[in-house]
Design a protein around this motif. Structure first.
Motif, PDB file in Angstrom:
ATOM      1  N   GLU A  70       0.823  -1.219   0.000  1.00 57.39           N
ATOM      2  CA  GLU A  70       0.000   0.000   0.000  1.00 57.39           C
ATOM      3  C   GLU A  70       0.851   1.261   0.000  1.00 57.39           C
ATOM      4  OE1 GLU A  70      -3.178   0.098  -0.499  1.00 57.39           O
ATOM      5  OE2 GLU A  70      -3.289  -2.085  -0.540  1.00 57.39           O
ATOM      6  N   LYS A  71       1.977   1.231   0.697  1.00 56.45           N
ATOM      7  CA  LYS A  71       2.837   2.414   0.743  1.00 56.45           C
ATOM      8  C   LYS A  71       3.399   2.706  -0.639  1.00 56.45           C
ATOM      9  CE  LYS A  71       6.893   4.398   2.992  1.00 56.45           C
ATOM     10  NZ  LYS A  71       7.999   4.195   3.964  1.00 56.45           N
ATOM     11  N   ARG A  72       3.885   1.637  -1.325  1.00 54.11           N
ATOM     12  CA  ARG A  72       4.431   1.837  -2.666  1.00 54.11           C
ATOM     13  C   ARG A  72       3.356   2.326  -3.612  1.00 54.11           C
ATOM     14  NH1 ARG A  72       7.598  -3.218  -2.288  1.00 54.11           N
ATOM     15  NH2 ARG A  72       5.982  -4.207  -3.501  1.00 54.11           N
ATOM     16  N   ARG A  73       2.126   1.760  -3.465  1.00 54.69           N
ATOM     17  CA  ARG A  73       1.041   2.149  -4.361  1.00 54.69           C
ATOM     18  C   ARG A  73       0.670   3.620  -4.153  1.00 54.69           C
ATOM     19  NH1 ARG A  73      -4.332  -1.302  -3.961  1.00 54.69           N
ATOM     20  NH2 ARG A  73      -2.780  -2.956  -4.148  1.00 54.69           N
ATOM     21  N   SER A  74       0.620   4.052  -2.888  1.00 59.42           N
ATOM     22  CA  SER A  74       0.250   5.437  -2.604  1.00 59.42           C
ATOM     23  C   SER A  74       1.301   6.421  -3.089  1.00 59.42           C
ATOM     24  CB  SER A  74       0.023   5.611  -1.099  1.00 59.42           C
ATOM     25  OG  SER A  74       1.230   5.407  -0.386  1.00 59.42           O
ATOM     26  N   GLU A  75       2.555   5.960  -3.125  1.00 60.57           N
ATOM     27  CA  GLU A  75       3.627   6.833  -3.597  1.00 60.57           C
ATOM     28  C   GLU A  75       3.770   6.784  -5.120  1.00 60.57           C
ATOM     29  OE1 GLU A  75       6.983   5.329  -1.531  1.00 60.57           O
ATOM     30  OE2 GLU A  75       6.492   6.336   0.369  1.00 60.57           O
ATOM     31  N   LYS A  76       2.933   5.973  -5.770  1.00 59.23           N
ATOM     32  CA  LYS A  76       2.972   5.819  -7.226  1.00 59.23           C
ATOM     33  C   LYS A  76       4.387   5.488  -7.702  1.00 59.23           C
ATOM     34  CE  LYS A  76      -1.041   8.717  -8.159  1.00 59.23           C
ATOM     35  NZ  LYS A  76      -1.602   9.868  -8.889  1.00 59.23           N
ATOM     36  N   GLU A  77       4.907   4.449  -7.108  1.00 61.28           N
ATOM     37  CA  GLU A  77       6.260   4.016  -7.433  1.00 61.28           C
ATOM     38  C   GLU A  77       6.352   3.639  -8.915  1.00 61.28           C
ATOM     39  OE1 GLU A  77       9.192   0.965  -5.191  1.00 61.28           O
ATOM     40  OE2 GLU A  77       7.437   0.091  -6.129  1.00 61.28           O
ATOM     41  N   LYS A  78       7.497   3.897  -9.506  1.00 60.33           N
ATOM     42  CA  LYS A  78       7.691   3.560 -10.915  1.00 60.33           C
ATOM     43  C   LYS A  78       7.592   2.045 -11.105  1.00 60.33           C
ATOM     44  CE  LYS A  78      12.710   2.974 -10.939  1.00 60.33           C
ATOM     45  NZ  LYS A  78      12.682   1.560 -11.321  1.00 60.33           N
ATOM     46  N   GLU A  79       7.167   1.650 -12.288  1.00 59.72           N
ATOM     47  CA  GLU A  79       7.028   0.231 -12.593  1.00 59.72           C
ATOM     48  C   GLU A  79       8.407  -0.409 -12.710  1.00 59.72           C
ATOM     49  OE1 GLU A  79       5.127  -2.731 -16.005  1.00 59.72           O
ATOM     50  OE2 GLU A  79       5.050  -0.547 -16.257  1.00 59.72           O
ATOM     51  N   ASN A  80       8.559  -1.571 -12.105  1.00 64.61           N
ATOM     52  CA  ASN A  80       9.808  -2.332 -12.214  1.00 64.61           C
ATOM     53  C   ASN A  80       9.706  -3.347 -13.347  1.00 64.61           C
ATOM     54  OD1 ASN A  80      11.208  -1.161 -10.009  1.00 64.61           O
ATOM     55  ND2 ASN A  80      10.076  -2.458  -8.578  1.00 64.61           N
ATOM     56  N   PRO A  81      10.804  -3.613 -14.042  1.00 64.18           N
ATOM     57  CA  PRO A  81      10.766  -4.671 -15.054  1.00 64.18           C
ATOM     58  C   PRO A  81      10.654  -6.033 -14.391  1.00 64.18           C
ATOM     59  CG  PRO A  81      13.014  -3.907 -14.733  1.00 64.18           C
ATOM     60  CD  PRO A  81      12.136  -2.996 -13.924  1.00 64.18           C
ATOM     61  N   PRO A  82      10.031  -6.996 -15.042  1.00 68.07           N
ATOM     62  CA  PRO A  82      10.032  -8.354 -14.490  1.00 68.07           C
ATOM     63  C   PRO A  82      11.435  -8.944 -14.538  1.00 68.07           C
ATOM     64  CG  PRO A  82       9.044  -8.330 -16.671  1.00 68.07           C
ATOM     65  CD  PRO A  82       9.298  -6.904 -16.308  1.00 68.07           C
ATOM     66  N   LEU A  83      11.674  -9.914 -13.692  1.00 64.87           N
ATOM     67  CA  LEU A  83      12.959 -10.610 -13.643  1.00 64.87           C
ATOM     68  C   LEU A  83      12.761 -12.045 -14.126  1.00 64.87           C
ATOM     69  CD1 LEU A  83      14.192  -9.451 -10.094  1.00 64.87           C
ATOM     70  CD2 LEU A  83      14.433  -8.255 -12.297  1.00 64.87           C
ATOM     71  N   VAL A  84      13.631 -12.492 -15.027  1.00 63.69           N
ATOM     72  CA  VAL A  84      13.573 -13.859 -15.535  1.00 63.69           C
ATOM     73  C   VAL A  84      14.899 -14.539 -15.191  1.00 63.69           C
ATOM     74  CG1 VAL A  84      13.342 -15.340 -17.569  1.00 63.69           C
ATOM     75  CG2 VAL A  84      12.003 -13.224 -17.401  1.00 63.69           C
ATOM     76  N   PHE A  85      14.824 -15.627 -14.426  1.00 63.55           N
ATOM     77  CA  PHE A  85      16.009 -16.307 -13.899  1.00 63.55           C
ATOM     78  C   PHE A  85      16.275 -17.603 -14.671  1.00 63.55           C
ATOM     79  CE2 PHE A  85      14.325 -13.739 -10.465  1.00 63.55           C
ATOM     80  CZ  PHE A  85      15.452 -13.200  -9.854  1.00 63.55           C
ATOM     81  N   VAL A  86      17.558 -17.816 -15.012  1.00 66.09           N
ATOM     82  CA  VAL A  86      17.969 -19.002 -15.768  1.00 66.09           C
ATOM     83  C   VAL A  86      19.044 -19.746 -14.975  1.00 66.09           C
ATOM     84  CG1 VAL A  86      18.856 -19.862 -17.966  1.00 66.09           C
ATOM     85  CG2 VAL A  86      17.526 -17.732 -17.910  1.00 66.09           C
ATOM     86  N   HIS A  87      18.811 -21.011 -14.692  1.00 66.32           N
ATOM     87  CA  HIS A  87      19.722 -21.827 -13.882  1.00 66.32           C
ATOM     88  C   HIS A  87      20.863 -22.386 -14.719  1.00 66.32           C
ATOM     89  CE1 HIS A  87      18.364 -25.612 -15.691  1.00 66.32           C
ATOM     90  NE2 HIS A  87      17.170 -25.042 -15.747  1.00 66.32           N
ATOM     91  N   GLY A  88      21.816 -23.010 -14.037  1.00 64.07           N
ATOM     92  CA  GLY A  88      22.918 -23.693 -14.697  1.00 64.07           C
ATOM     93  C   GLY A  88      22.774 -25.201 -14.628  1.00 64.07           C
ATOM     94  N   SER A  89      23.869 -25.910 -14.887  1.00 63.92           N
ATOM     95  CA  SER A  89      23.863 -27.375 -14.910  1.00 63.92           C
ATOM     96  C   SER A  89      23.481 -27.959 -13.550  1.00 63.92           C
ATOM     97  CB  SER A  89      25.242 -27.902 -15.299  1.00 63.92           C
ATOM     98  OG  SER A  89      25.572 -27.529 -16.614  1.00 63.92           O
ATOM     99  N   TYR A  90      22.747 -29.074 -13.587  1.00 63.99           N
ATOM    100  CA  TYR A  90      22.313 -29.832 -12.409  1.00 63.99           C
ATOM    101  C   TYR A  90      21.333 -29.065 -11.524  1.00 63.99           C
ATOM    102  CZ  TYR A  90      26.415 -32.537 -13.802  1.00 63.99           C
ATOM    103  OH  TYR A  90      27.343 -33.255 -14.522  1.00 63.99           O
TER     104      TYR A  90
END
Length: 343
Positions: free
Chosen positions: A62-82
């Motif tokens: 609610e605090k972030r929403r009331s302050e109209k925080e800028k939109e953040n980009p989504p994060l896409v995570f890619v793992h390694g072997s095993y």
């Protein structure tokens, strides 16, 4: 932790899927149990194969929403072997979703709960990067371009993706579409652009005992049966046995095929140098990394003309280590600086 059911979670389908499946889903005997706020999705690739995605949307604040925080980009995570999507779901997905980022962890084909392709290996740099691009194009096109975050060999896949954005290469699955844009990329304990051959040679000449242990642990898969060797390969010395055992068990289940044919992979490297490169890149390393040495970290930094950030007190599996928050907090700080992401 919430118990997940594979049947009850929806699939994300690409409208361009027009090929018959190349293989059937081969489930691991132990499904990773999701945490509160996480969903397991299956993204359908053009081949018809499904790719596991663990999603955790940003928490309402609610605090972030009331302050109209800028939109953040989504994060896409890619793992390694095993590894698979679960390695990000343990700590980093909850951390970044609580910090205002929609977060998605992908399991590459034949890893985690993703389908297996035909053949003896999961894919190539090209096919793995194209699968990630297809997921982004199909599901994240309405948001800001994502930040792509890759660990270990997943970092090499991210590097290939970056080269194909700037060189305007089409997707392997669709000759008409280029790789979707990114807001930035983060390489976490990444294999350098030239691959792992240089790492192996340096270990052979400078640290022959370490070279033997790395070969025994990874090539011979002894990390799967030895707690001390698993700890030394992936984690800090302070990591508790029960946590090493937990992650060791998950790693055993994660990889049903090797990510690559290493001989063919090394013959195709280094990754192409990006042309007219404008994407922001962070190179993040661990001081106690048993796999990627300091010179490997510096090589990656030189390639992208950035100063690497090396974190004290963490090992190769930075996102799972007992001090996992150290890397997460450094990355969050980087993400919070507007100049570090592409407009």
């Amino acid at each position: 932790m919430a118990t997940s059911s594979l049947v009850s979670f929806p699939c994300l389908s690409s409208p361009k899927a027009k090929f018959k499946p190349m293989a059937a889903l081969s489930k691991s005997s132990t499904t990773y149990e999701l945490k509160k706020g996480q969903n397991r999705l299956y993204h359908k690739l053009p081949s018809g194969l499904k790719m596991e995605v663990i999603e955790q949307r940003k928490e309402k604040n609610e605090k972030r929403r009331s302050e109209k925080e800028k939109e953040n980009p989504p994060l896409v995570f890619v793992h390694g072997s095993y590894h698979a999507a679960w390695c990000w779901a343990e700590h980093w997905l909850p951390f970044f979703s609580s910090s205002g980022f929609d977060s998605y962890a992908i399991s590459l084909l034949a890893q985690g709960e993703s389908d297996e392709p035909l053949g003896t290996v999961a894919g190539t740099l090209e096919t793995h990067a194209s699968d990630i691009a297809n997921f982004i194009e199909s599901n994240l096109s309405s948001s800001l371009p994502p930040v792509l975050i890759g660990h270990s060999f997943g970092g090499l896949i991210v590097q290939y993706y970056l080269a194909n954005i700037s060189n305007k290469q089409p997707l392997v699955t669709d000759a008409t579409n280029a790789y979707p844009d990114l807001s930035g990329a983060v390489l976490v304990c990444s294999v350098p652009p030239s691959g792992n051959s240089g790492l192996v040679l340096r270990y052979l000449f400078s640290k022959p005992v370490a070279a033997f242990k790395v070969t025994l642990s990874l090539a011979a898969k002894r990390f799967q049966t030895s707690i001390p060797l698993c700890r030394e390969t992936f984690f800090s010395s302070a990591m508790d046995d029960h946590l090493v055992q937990r992650y060791q068990d998950l790693m055993k289940e994660s990889s049903r095929m090797p990510l690559f044919d290493l001989k063919k992979l090394n013959a195709s490297l280094p990754v192409p140098k990006p042309k007219e490169y404008s994407k922001k890149v962070m190179v993040l390393g661990a001081k106690d990394d048993f796999i990627v040495d300091d010179e490997g970290l510096k090589e990656t930094g030189r390639f992208y003309e950035v100063e690497p950030v090396c974190i004290e007190g963490v090992a190769h599996d930075m996102m799972l280590d007992c001090s996992w928050e150290k890397g997460a907090e450094v990355l969050l700080y980087w993400l919070s600086k507007p100049t570090n992401l592409s407009a």
